[in-house]
Design a protein around this motif. Sequence first.
Motif, PDB file in Angstrom:
ATOM      1  N   ALA A 190       0.856  -1.182   0.000  1.00  0.00           N
ATOM      2  CA  ALA A 190       0.000   0.000   0.000  1.00  0.00           C
ATOM      3  C   ALA A 190       0.894   1.234   0.000  1.00  0.00           C
ATOM      4  CB  ALA A 190      -0.903   0.000   1.230  1.00  0.00           C
ATOM      5  N   VAL A 191       0.691   2.104  -0.978  1.00  0.00           N
ATOM      6  CA  VAL A 191       1.545   3.282  -1.126  1.00  0.00           C
ATOM      7  C   VAL A 191       0.689   4.546  -1.201  1.00  0.00           C
ATOM      8  CG1 VAL A 191       3.179   4.477  -2.635  1.00  0.00           C
ATOM      9  CG2 VAL A 191       3.364   1.995  -2.295  1.00  0.00           C
TER      10      VAL A 191
ATOM     11  N   THR B 232      -4.675   6.754   3.828  1.00  0.00           N
ATOM     12  CA  THR B 232      -4.134   5.856   4.844  1.00  0.00           C
ATOM     13  C   THR B 232      -5.253   5.102   5.549  1.00  0.00           C
ATOM     14  OG1 THR B 232      -2.241   7.322   5.198  1.00  0.00           O
ATOM     15  CG2 THR B 232      -2.732   5.742   6.931  1.00  0.00           C
ATOM     16  N   PHE B 233      -6.329   5.786   5.860  1.00  0.00           N
ATOM     17  CA  PHE B 233      -7.465   5.148   6.533  1.00  0.00           C
ATOM     18  C   PHE B 233      -8.093   4.091   5.627  1.00  0.00           C
ATOM     19  CE2 PHE B 233     -11.995   5.139   7.908  1.00  0.00           C
ATOM     20  CZ  PHE B 233     -11.790   4.631   9.184  1.00  0.00           C
ATOM     21  N   LYS B 234      -8.120   4.364   4.334  1.00  0.00           N
ATOM     22  CA  LYS B 234      -8.655   3.387   3.374  1.00  0.00           C
ATOM     23  C   LYS B 234      -7.849   2.093   3.429  1.00  0.00           C
ATOM     24  CE  LYS B 234      -7.287   3.631  -0.790  1.00  0.00           C
ATOM     25  NZ  LYS B 234      -7.007   4.115  -2.172  1.00  0.00           N
TER      26      LYS B 234
ATOM     27  N   ILE C   2       3.201   2.596   3.029  1.00  0.00           N
ATOM     28  CA  ILE C   2       4.358   3.424   2.702  1.00  0.00           C
ATOM     29  C   ILE C   2       3.891   4.828   2.350  1.00  0.00           C
ATOM     30  CG2 ILE C   2       6.252   3.796   1.075  1.00  0.00           C
ATOM     31  CD1 ILE C   2       6.457   0.792   0.749  1.00  0.00           C
ATOM     32  N   LEU C   3       4.405   5.804   3.064  1.00  0.00           N
ATOM     33  CA  LEU C   3       4.146   7.202   2.745  1.00  0.00           C
ATOM     34  C   LEU C   3       5.347   7.731   1.978  1.00  0.00           C
ATOM     35  CD1 LEU C   3       2.709   8.497   6.149  1.00  0.00           C
ATOM     36  CD2 LEU C   3       1.456   7.564   4.195  1.00  0.00           C
ATOM     37  N   ASP C   4       5.165   7.987   0.707  1.00  0.00           N
ATOM     38  CA  ASP C   4       6.245   8.494  -0.139  1.00  0.00           C
ATOM     39  C   ASP C   4       6.316  10.000   0.044  1.00  0.00           C
ATOM     40  OD1 ASP C   4       8.084   9.089  -2.037  1.00  0.00           O
ATOM     41  OD2 ASP C   4       6.794   8.640  -3.752  1.00  0.00           O
ATOM     42  N   ILE C   5       7.233  10.448   0.911  1.00  0.00           N
ATOM     43  CA  ILE C   5       7.325  11.863   1.285  1.00  0.00           C
ATOM     44  C   ILE C   5       8.730  12.380   1.006  1.00  0.00           C
ATOM     45  CG2 ILE C   5       6.954  13.545   3.121  1.00  0.00           C
ATOM     46  CD1 ILE C   5       5.247  11.495   4.555  1.00  0.00           C
TER      47      ILE C   5
END
Length: 221
Positions: free
Chosen positions: A27-28, A99-101, A111-114
């Motif tokens: 999950a990204v 993210t909640f989804k 993964i949070l691509d920041i």
Amino acid sequence: MFLVGLTGGIASGKSSVLQVFQQLGCAVVDVDVIARHVVQPGYPAHRRIVEAFGTEVLLENGDINRKVLGDLIFQQPDRRQLLNAITHPEIRKEMMKETFKYFLQGYRYVILDIPLLFETRKLLSDRDTQLARLMKRNGLSLEDAEARVQAQLPLKDKVRMANHVLDNSGEWGDTRRQAILLHMRLEQSLEYLPLRLSVLAGLAGIASLFYLLARYLLPSL
């Protein structure tokens, strides 16, 4: 579920590594995609950007001219801060929604691509490699490329603060193996349990409350 922040310097190969995680079914949440979405015409951030920077940052179709706006903010830190103040709240809202989804879908981690995770854990690419990639990708001069790299924290500082480091300065096959091994470690991690248990406890509490209400109210109906 727990969150994994993926970051790196400009042109450090972060997007290529992210593709590996996506191919593995992870999950990204891509913050760059969200950032482009929230500044589309008709959205609050778009209106505020035009008010702050003028119509010269617009294309003929009304979209934000990212190159023109990028040139403005990278050379003027105060204007970069202004843009962040406009866009970051809207970006955070969309990040929370996505993210909640994924949480509801049962993923162990997201993964949070920041790109600016430490400025606002890390792919390693030496400075010369960064500059070369950025100049080739964006058609920039060495001076402009250096200005953009300097607008971020040095890679060595990001590495020091990271929990996991992917060294992307060698062959692509080696980088890919590192990403796969990291995914396996994250999948085996139990860091997702505290949140899951707290949610289950909360749901159990709500169910108990409804049971008590039904027990005392139904006889009076």
